[in-house]
Scaffold this motif. Structure first.
Motif, mmCIF file in Angstrom:
data_model
loop_
_atom_site.group_PDB
_atom_site.id
_atom_site.type_symbol
_atom_site.label_atom_id
_atom_site.label_comp_id
_atom_site.label_asym_id
_atom_site.label_seq_id
_atom_site.Cartn_x
_atom_site.Cartn_y
_atom_site.Cartn_z
ATOM 1 N N VAL A 45 0.879 -1.770 -0.056
ATOM 2 C CA VAL A 45 0.232 -0.081 -0.036
ATOM 3 C C VAL A 45 1.184 1.822 -0.235
ATOM 4 O O VAL A 45 0.460 2.312 -0.992
ATOM 5 C CB VAL A 45 -0.964 0.067 1.292
ATOM 6 N N PRO A 50 -3.496 -0.943 -4.334
ATOM 7 C CA PRO A 50 -4.452 -0.922 -3.774
ATOM 8 C C PRO A 50 -3.918 -2.471 -2.939
ATOM 9 O O PRO A 50 -3.472 -3.832 -3.384
ATOM 10 C CB PRO A 50 -5.842 -1.413 -4.472
ATOM 11 N N GLU A 51 -4.488 -2.731 -1.348
ATOM 12 C CA GLU A 51 -4.328 -4.149 -0.671
ATOM 13 C C GLU A 51 -5.238 -4.900 -1.627
ATOM 14 O O GLU A 51 -4.383 -5.704 -1.247
ATOM 15 C CB GLU A 51 -5.408 -3.211 0.779
#
Length: 139
Positions: A45, A50-51
């Motif tokens: 991150v 994005p996670e």
């Protein structure tokens, strides 16, 4: 063209040790991503991803590393790991962080295979300077 001799034991084991250490690190990194370990998620991150990309990145790295581990597919594994590490290098350039680590790993991936496989040394020969009779050297 002169064909390189079979791999010496010293060269082979140097390549194997480099590859084993590299593989241990890559497997740890892949597994940490797959199980969504906090440092792996936070690191990804922090790099701007994005996670939701952490697990797919871990799976891709695991597949690349397994290809590298299997002797029959080690060159293919080195090729795909080069792509993976190239992406890591580009990411670090983008966020203005040092790229030494990913570049060094890319070099070590190929060094491990190169030292172990005489066929690869035939394809990518590193040549010593050859001396001609009048004392001049050629490359």
């Amino acid at each position: 063209m002169k064909t390189p001799r079979k791999t010496s034991k010293k060269m082979f084991w140097t390549g194997k040790i480099i590859s084993i250490l590299l593989v241990l690190f890559l497997l740890m990194d892949a597994i940490m991503k797959i199980i969504r370990a906090t440092p792996a998620v936070e690191g990804t991150v922090a790099l701007g991803y994005p996670e939701s990309t952490v697990v797919p990145m871990g799976i891709i790295l695991l597949i690349c590393t397994v290809l590298y581990i299997v002797p029959r597919t080690s060159v293919l594994g080195a090729i795909v790991l080069t792509g993976y590490l190239g992406g890591a290098t580009a990411t670090h350039f983008r966020v203005e962080e040092p790229v030494y680590f990913s570049v060094a790993f890319g070099i070590l991936v190929w060094l491990g295979v190169y030292l172990c496989d005489h066929r690869l040394r035939t394809l990518i020969p590193l040549r010593k300077k050859e001396t001609v009779e009048n004392g001049n050297s050629t490359s």
